[in-house]
Design a protein around this motif. Structure first.
Motif, mmCIF file in Angstrom:
data_model
loop_
_atom_site.group_PDB
_atom_site.id
_atom_site.type_symbol
_atom_site.label_atom_id
_atom_site.label_comp_id
_atom_site.label_asym_id
_atom_site.label_seq_id
_atom_site.Cartn_x
_atom_site.Cartn_y
_atom_site.Cartn_z
ATOM 1 N N GLY A 95 0.779 -1.224 0.000
ATOM 2 C CA GLY A 95 0.000 0.000 0.000
ATOM 3 C C GLY A 95 0.815 1.281 0.000
ATOM 4 O O GLY A 95 0.415 2.275 -0.609
ATOM 5 N N SER A 96 1.939 1.279 0.695
ATOM 6 C CA SER A 96 2.725 2.522 0.775
ATOM 7 C C SER A 96 3.211 2.937 -0.604
ATOM 8 O O SER A 96 3.200 4.132 -0.938
ATOM 9 C CB SER A 96 3.918 2.340 1.710
ATOM 10 O OG SER A 96 3.492 1.988 2.998
ATOM 11 N N TYR A 122 -4.402 6.811 7.922
ATOM 12 C CA TYR A 122 -3.144 6.064 7.755
ATOM 13 C C TYR A 122 -2.997 5.763 6.276
ATOM 14 O O TYR A 122 -3.870 5.143 5.671
ATOM 15 C CB TYR A 122 -3.166 4.760 8.562
ATOM 16 C CG TYR A 122 -1.835 4.020 8.497
ATOM 17 C CD1 TYR A 122 -0.770 4.407 9.320
ATOM 18 C CD2 TYR A 122 -1.628 2.981 7.595
ATOM 19 C CE1 TYR A 122 0.461 3.757 9.244
ATOM 20 C CE2 TYR A 122 -0.403 2.328 7.523
ATOM 21 C CZ TYR A 122 0.636 2.721 8.349
ATOM 22 O OH TYR A 122 1.856 2.078 8.278
ATOM 23 N N HIS A 123 -1.911 6.252 5.691
ATOM 24 C CA HIS A 123 -1.676 6.021 4.271
ATOM 25 C C HIS A 123 -0.309 5.378 4.032
ATOM 26 O O HIS A 123 0.309 5.592 2.992
ATOM 27 C CB HIS A 123 -1.796 7.331 3.495
ATOM 28 C CG HIS A 123 -3.167 7.947 3.536
ATOM 29 N ND1 HIS A 123 -4.269 7.344 2.969
ATOM 30 C CD2 HIS A 123 -3.616 9.099 4.098
ATOM 31 C CE1 HIS A 123 -5.343 8.110 3.164
ATOM 32 N NE2 HIS A 123 -4.970 9.170 3.855
ATOM 33 N N GLY A 124 0.166 4.605 5.012
ATOM 34 C CA GLY A 124 1.434 3.906 4.827
ATOM 35 C C GLY A 124 2.619 4.740 5.265
ATOM 36 O O GLY A 124 2.462 5.865 5.748
ATOM 37 N N ASP A 136 -8.339 5.660 -0.747
ATOM 38 C CA ASP A 136 -7.298 4.722 -0.313
ATOM 39 C C ASP A 136 -8.004 3.456 0.168
ATOM 40 O O ASP A 136 -8.517 3.392 1.285
ATOM 41 C CB ASP A 136 -6.430 5.335 0.790
ATOM 42 C CG ASP A 136 -5.269 4.413 1.156
ATOM 43 O OD1 ASP A 136 -5.274 3.234 0.740
ATOM 44 O OD2 ASP A 136 -4.347 4.867 1.864
ATOM 45 N N VAL A 187 -6.582 0.427 0.443
ATOM 46 C CA VAL A 187 -5.581 -0.604 0.742
ATOM 47 C C VAL A 187 -6.164 -1.655 1.691
ATOM 48 O O VAL A 187 -5.885 -2.848 1.555
ATOM 49 C CB VAL A 187 -4.291 0.054 1.298
ATOM 50 C CG1 VAL A 187 -3.358 -0.986 1.895
ATOM 51 C CG2 VAL A 187 -3.578 0.822 0.181
ATOM 52 N N ILE A 188 -7.006 -1.234 2.605
ATOM 53 C CA ILE A 188 -7.692 -2.203 3.482
ATOM 54 C C ILE A 188 -9.025 -2.646 2.868
ATOM 55 O O ILE A 188 -9.360 -3.831 2.859
ATOM 56 C CB ILE A 188 -7.937 -1.591 4.875
ATOM 57 C CG1 ILE A 188 -6.612 -1.499 5.646
ATOM 58 C CG2 ILE A 188 -8.960 -2.404 5.670
ATOM 59 C CD1 ILE A 188 -6.716 -0.789 6.980
ATOM 60 N N LYS A 233 -2.813 -5.201 -0.150
ATOM 61 C CA LYS A 233 -3.253 -6.249 0.785
ATOM 62 C C LYS A 233 -4.124 -7.366 0.190
ATOM 63 O O LYS A 233 -3.637 -8.394 -0.238
ATOM 64 C CB LYS A 233 -3.983 -5.588 1.959
ATOM 65 C CG LYS A 233 -3.083 -4.628 2.769
ATOM 66 C CD LYS A 233 -3.752 -4.178 4.022
ATOM 67 C CE LYS A 233 -3.020 -3.057 4.759
ATOM 68 N NZ LYS A 233 -1.935 -3.474 5.606
ATOM 69 N N GLU A 282 -9.639 7.387 3.149
ATOM 70 C CA GLU A 282 -9.975 5.971 3.362
ATOM 71 C C GLU A 282 -11.498 5.908 3.537
ATOM 72 O O GLU A 282 -12.025 6.534 4.460
ATOM 73 C CB GLU A 282 -9.338 5.451 4.648
ATOM 74 C CG GLU A 282 -7.842 5.326 4.658
ATOM 75 C CD GLU A 282 -7.328 5.235 6.100
ATOM 76 O OE1 GLU A 282 -7.246 4.117 6.629
ATOM 77 O OE2 GLU A 282 -7.021 6.285 6.693
HETATM 78 C C1 LIG Z 1 -5.284 2.681 4.158
HETATM 79 C C2 LIG Z 1 -3.854 2.240 4.066
HETATM 80 N N1 LIG Z 1 -3.062 2.796 3.141
HETATM 81 C C3 LIG Z 1 -1.775 2.414 2.987
HETATM 82 C C4 LIG Z 1 -1.228 1.427 3.795
HETATM 83 C C5 LIG Z 1 0.204 1.008 3.624
HETATM 84 O O1 LIG Z 1 0.291 -0.286 3.156
HETATM 85 P P1 LIG Z 1 1.638 -1.159 3.298
HETATM 86 O O2 LIG Z 1 1.882 -1.317 4.755
HETATM 87 O O3 LIG Z 1 1.294 -2.425 2.579
HETATM 88 O O4 LIG Z 1 2.717 -0.422 2.620
HETATM 89 C C6 LIG Z 1 -2.031 0.815 4.771
HETATM 90 C C7 LIG Z 1 -1.487 -0.245 5.631
HETATM 91 O O5 LIG Z 1 -2.091 -0.678 6.575
HETATM 92 C C8 LIG Z 1 -3.372 1.244 4.910
HETATM 93 O O6 LIG Z 1 -4.153 0.715 5.851
#
Ligand SMILES: Cc1ncc(COP(=O)(O)O)c(C=O)c1O
Length: 428
Positions: free
Chosen positions: A114-115, A147-149, A236, A238-239, A265, A203
């Motif tokens: 995600g990051s 939270y965006h990584g 976002d 990612v979750i 993920k 998110e």
């Molecule tokens: C909404 C969101 N964005 C980005 C990330 C970052 O993902 P990663 O840890 O796979 O780099 C996360 C990780 O939990 C997340 O929850």
């Protein structure tokens, strides 16, 4: 309790860990099956986290290992800079745009999760505005609790001060608004100036900040505000992507029609690391238009990695074949009912649930004030009862099980939480 190498022999530096107190207490996970993982001593733990919100299809899926092995026998990895492509990456991108119902969309694959996807989306949002002749649109707005990584954009956009304050400013021209107030977003855009805001990162359900489902109407309103001010809306996911809220994407559940979606993920259920930025036709157009000279100068050695893409494809097949997203929808009220009962406990201030297989149990403020270690003690007491959870933002316990979790297993999670809350509240 610990069963890893002793402090003096381990050289593995755990993310987010106090290595001075972890010494000798780390748990070595060796195997998994369904929703359960096993440590080196053979003890099983019901994983209420799906690892870190990702092992959606559950552990021990040999067909995903076989998909990786089959691709690796052909060619494991080959770069995709400039000219090169490969069949699994091509097929995966097509599949993702179909699932997202964004037919003219394009997909930029990221290797690390995600990051990488967030940093790609942040750079692409800025590059897009330059490409269409509005280079002053550089400001990116995010939300408190976000939270965006942990890469540069994600760290800078993060709304959890403990995770950001040691490093910022990393990326300049980043602003933040309260997570639940659409008017604050509009005011912020107006204050910064209409022609200066590139994107709003959001998110659909805040995850690591404490599992906050969107307040009624919030997402619809911020989507409208972004449209009105011509600001790119970046979901976002990612979750939430690939089923966790009971739809392939939360953007579908809430009708968001985003300009960009970040995902990772659940794309591979973590069997190999991979992420994807889904790019709407609008944002892709200046780079893909016939005769364009605009190049998105960005990419990673492992972008479009064939073995990771093959595993992701097999994972999506599995989700479809076993109708796991229907299962998430069916289990949503079951999880809610089980967890909501914990709200009656005097040590609990709130239970947040009701959006797919996501919940959080918030520990009452007075209980945390009286004992700042209570959260970690609860995590350990729950683990002693055979269930894995963790503390979010120091205040709430995370619940985000694999999609294959059963109703009796959900009951076991709630029971372990209740037992641990009783034990810790009684000061034992
Ligand atoms: C909404 C969101 N964005 C980005 C990330 C970052 O993902 P990663 O840890 O796979 O780099 C996360 C990780 O939990 C997340 O929850």
């Amino acid at each position: 309790m610990g069963n890893s190498q002793s402090a003096d022999t381990s050289t593995f530096w755990n993310p987010f860990a106090n290595m001075s107190t972890l010494a000798g207490n780390a748990v070595t996970i060796v195997r998994g099956e369904g929703s359960t993982v096993f440590d080196a001593q053979g003890r099983g733990y019901l994983d209420a986290l799906a690892s870190l919100w990702y092992c959606n299809v559950g552990y021990g899926r040999t067909e995903l290992a076989e998909a990786a092995a089959a691709q690796m026998r052909e060619i494991a990895g080959f770069q995709t800079f400039e000219f090169y492509t490969n069949k699994p990456a091509e097929a995966l991108c097509r599949r993702i745009t179909d699932l997202a119902s964004m037919s003219e969309a394009k997909v930029f694959l990221t290797p690390g999760g995600g990051s990488d996807a967030v940093d790609t989306a942040g750079k692409l949002a800025r590059a897009y505005w330059r490409a269409v002749g509005e280079p002053d649109r550089q400001v990116i707005i995010s939300r408190t609790h976000a939270y965006h990584g942990m890469n540069a954009y994600g760290t800078s956009l993060g709304g959890i001060p403990l995770l950001t304050e040691a490093y910022i400013p990393l990326v300049s021209q980043v602003e933040q608004v309260p997570w639940d107030d659409p008017n604050a977003l509009e005011k912020s855009i107006e204050l910064i100036g209409d022609g200066r805001v590139a994107a709003f990162f959001c998110e659909p359900v805040i995850g690591a900040g404490g599992v906050y489902p969107p307040p009624d109407g919030y997402l619809e309103q911020v989507r409208q505000i972004c449209r009105r001010h011509n600001v790119l809306f970046v979901a976002d996911e990612v979750i939430t992507g690939y089923g966790r809220t009971g739809e392939w994407f939360a953007s579908g559940r809430f009708g968001l029609d985003p300009d960009l979606i970040t995902s990772a993920k659940g794309l591979s259920s973590g069997y190999l690391p991979i992420g994807a930025v889904i790019v709407s036709a609008r944002v892709a157009e200046p780079f893909w238009r016939a005769g364009s000279t605009q190049v998105f100068r960005h990419g990673y050695t492992y972008s479009g990695h064939p073995a990771a893409a093959a595993v992701a494809l097999a994972n999506l097949d599995l989700i479809e074949r076993e109708r796991l997203i229907d299962r998430v929808r069916a289990l949503e009220p079951v999880l809610s009912l089980a967890m909501d009962q914990l709200a009656r406990h005097p040590a609990v201030s709130e239970v947040r649930s009701g959006t797919g297989l996501l919940a959080a149990v918030e520990i009452a403020e007075d209980v945390r004030a009286a004992d700042p270690t209570v959260g970690q003690r609860l995590v350990l007491a729950i683990r002693e009862r055979g269930v894995l959870t963790r503390l979010l933002r120091g205040v709430a316990l995370q619940v985000s099980p694999p999609f294959v979790i059963t109703e009796p297993e959900i009951a076991l999670i709630a029971e372990a939480f209740a037992g641990a809350l009783d034990e810790v509240a009684a000061g034992r």
